[in-house]
Design an enzyme around this catalytic site. Structure first.
Site, PDB file in Angstrom:
ATOM      1  N   GLY A  73      20.177  42.285 -28.760  1.00 18.58           N
ATOM      2  CA  GLY A  73      20.178  42.147 -27.309  1.00 18.58           C
ATOM      3  C   GLY A  73      21.007  43.224 -26.621  1.00 18.58           C
ATOM      4  CB  THR A 239      15.202  53.836 -41.611  1.00 20.87           C
ATOM      5  OG1 THR A 239      15.222  55.231 -41.891  1.00 20.87           O
ATOM      6  CG2 THR A 239      14.405  53.101 -42.681  1.00 20.87           C
ATOM      7  CB  CYS A 326      31.174  38.394 -25.654  1.00 23.11           C
ATOM      8  SG  CYS A 326      29.598  37.988 -26.338  1.00 23.11           S
TER       9      CYS A 326
HETATM   10  C1  LIG Z   1      22.347  36.572 -22.533  1.00 22.18           C
HETATM   11  C2  LIG Z   1      22.740  37.475 -23.666  1.00 22.18           C
HETATM   12  N1  LIG Z   1      22.410  38.773 -23.608  1.00 22.18           N
HETATM   13  C3  LIG Z   1      22.737  39.617 -24.596  1.00 22.18           C
HETATM   14  C4  LIG Z   1      23.423  39.196 -25.703  1.00 22.18           C
HETATM   15  C5  LIG Z   1      23.779  40.185 -26.772  1.00 22.18           C
HETATM   16  O1  LIG Z   1      22.873  40.075 -27.841  1.00 22.18           O
HETATM   17  P1  LIG Z   1      23.243  40.628 -29.307  1.00 22.18           P
HETATM   18  O2  LIG Z   1      24.299  39.736 -29.847  1.00 22.18           O
HETATM   19  O3  LIG Z   1      21.936  40.518 -30.058  1.00 22.18           O
HETATM   20  O4  LIG Z   1      23.663  42.033 -29.141  1.00 22.18           O
HETATM   21  C6  LIG Z   1      23.787  37.846 -25.799  1.00 22.18           C
HETATM   22  C7  LIG Z   1      24.558  37.346 -26.975  1.00 22.18           C
HETATM   23  O5  LIG Z   1      25.657  36.860 -26.850  1.00 22.18           O
HETATM   24  C8  LIG Z   1      23.433  36.962 -24.753  1.00 22.18           C
HETATM   25  O6  LIG Z   1      23.770  35.663 -24.793  1.00 22.18           O
END
Ligand SMILES: Cc1ncc(COP(=O)(O)O)c(C=O)c1O
Length: 396
Positions: A73, A239, A326
């Site tokens: 993400g 890759t 996070c």
């Molecule tokens: C809404 C949202 N966007 C982006 C992310 C980031 O995704 P990734 O952990 O795959 O980098 C998260 C994950 O915490 C998320 O909840």
């Protein structure tokens, strides 16, 4: 006997299920070819890559050529926002997003501001929704991109993509949405919802970590962000992570069972009403009903710290989070909750519980037994409770 583990932090990440692990395993040990190689192992890898791409594309009503695999993400959001901005700079330098996006969107936008772009951060209402009227009013002749979260990672608000997409289409502005939390939990149809770019990832739906996708509607003007070989139609060099995309696709197939959504919704609502009934001064943050992610619960408890609740729950084997994983390491109140209008005290007293299709009713009952005891204990100890008692007795 070791304490049972009750995992209610699926919004942070979800366990890789047995079927998904089994689907991935051959691609580590036997079918380990590079999808760019022309020999048999390479062709087998390429086949697995393209089969997986089709599964992801079908799940959002896209065509396989419009799916670019990424590392997750964060990368998809960075790619979409930064690359659309630079590729379309001649047309305008204004981007619209919201105050409640994931940090990878907000920090990409902040960085773009340092590169000369102008960014508008839209307000949300008290449940976390973006109003289509507010969006429309913010669009100027310089706007090139709108990036709005689909399902909110902290409070579960599901934005109306169709209404927002219609406005972007009317004003000829690209519409990107981050669907990491909502993917497979609510319908996504890129054509019906007028979406130009959509971020997806695998680890929130029981797939492996480190893999995701960016849907880029055919015709969208965008240059690659990561340069190197000709992988992913020349849009993302490197890759390909074959075992990862195979696991991701398997996760999508397994999550397409609508029964899972019904079960999570029932358990979510049981937990919400159980807590509101048994714990005084508890407040649900975010909306109720089908405009809330089926697996998301977020409360504020008066006169207690979310961090302390999380710690005591952990001692009981219950994994939860305060705010999003996070931002948990900072002591700042969650910017998402404050954007919804919560006071710092309410935001600091918040707790997020996120379910998965593996959550059981017995686990919900266990939380309903332990959480009230923890809140009572913490309130007895809390200086905030003492302060409130003092004010109450003084004013009587
Ligand atoms: C809404 C949202 N966007 C982006 C992310 C980031 O995704 P990734 O952990 O795959 O980098 C998260 C994950 O915490 C998320 O909840």
């Amino acid at each position: 006997m070791s304490q049972r583990l009750t995992y209610m932090d699926n919004g942070a990440t979800a366990k890789v299920s047995k079927e998904i692990l089994e689907a991935m395993q051959p691609y580590y040990r036997e079918l380990y070819g590079n999808a760019s190689s022309t020999h048999k192992l390479g062709r087998d890898a390429k086949q697995a890559l393209e089969d997986s791409r089709k599964i992801i594309a079908d799940s959002i009503n896209a065509s396989p050529r419009e799916i670019v695999f990424t590392s997750g993400g964060t990368e998809s959001n960075n790619f979409a926002i930064k690359s659309i901005a630079f590729t379309n700079r001649a047309k305008g330098n204004h981007i619209i997003t919201t105050k409640v996006e994931h940090k990878c969107v907000l920090r990409s936008c902040k960085w773009l501001e340092s590169q000369g772009f102008k960014v508008t951060y839209l307000d949300v209402d008290s449940k976390g929704f973006i109003s289509p009227e507010v969006l429309e009013a913010a669009i100027t002749k310089d706007t090139i991109l709108v990036s709005i979260l689909h399902g909110n990672n902290e409070v579960g608000t599901i934005n109306d993509l169709e209404a927002l997409g219609k406005i972007c289409k009317k004003h000829n502005v690209y519409f990107h949405t981050d669907a990491c939390q909502s993917y497979t939990k609510t319908d996504i149809n890129v054509k019906k919802q007028n979406i130009d770019l959509i971020t997806l990832n695998s680890h929130k739906i029981h797939g492996p970590k480190g893999v995701g996708a960016l849907y880029i509607r055919s015709g969208v003007k965008i240059e690659p962000w990561q340069h190197g070989g000709d992988h992913e139609f020349g849009m993302r060099a490197g890759t390909e992570n074959i075992h990862g995309v195979v696991g991701f696709a398997k996760a999508v197939q397994l999550a397409s069972n609508k029964q899972h959504i019904e079960t999570m919704t029932l358990l979510r609502d049981k937990l919400i009403s159980g807590v509101l009934k048994t714990i005084p001064d508890a407040k649900l943050n975010g909306p109720t009903g089908n405009k809330r992610l089926c697996n998301n619960i977020n409360f504020s408890f008066k006169a207690v710290e979310g961090e302390a609740i999380g710690g005591y729950l952990d001692q009981k084997g219950i994994c939860s989070s305060t705010g999003s994983a996070c931002s948990e390491k900072t002591l700042e109140p969650s910017y998402v909750l404050t954007a919804l209008g919560l006071s710092n005290e309410e935001a600091n007293g918040s707790l997020r519980l996120t379910l998965s299709r593996f959550t059981t009713e017995a686990e919900v009952d266990y939380v309903l037994t332990e959480l009230p005891k923890i809140i009572t204990k913490l309130r007895r100890m809390s200086p905030l409770t003492k302060a409130i008692d003092y004010v109450l007795t003084k004013s009587n």
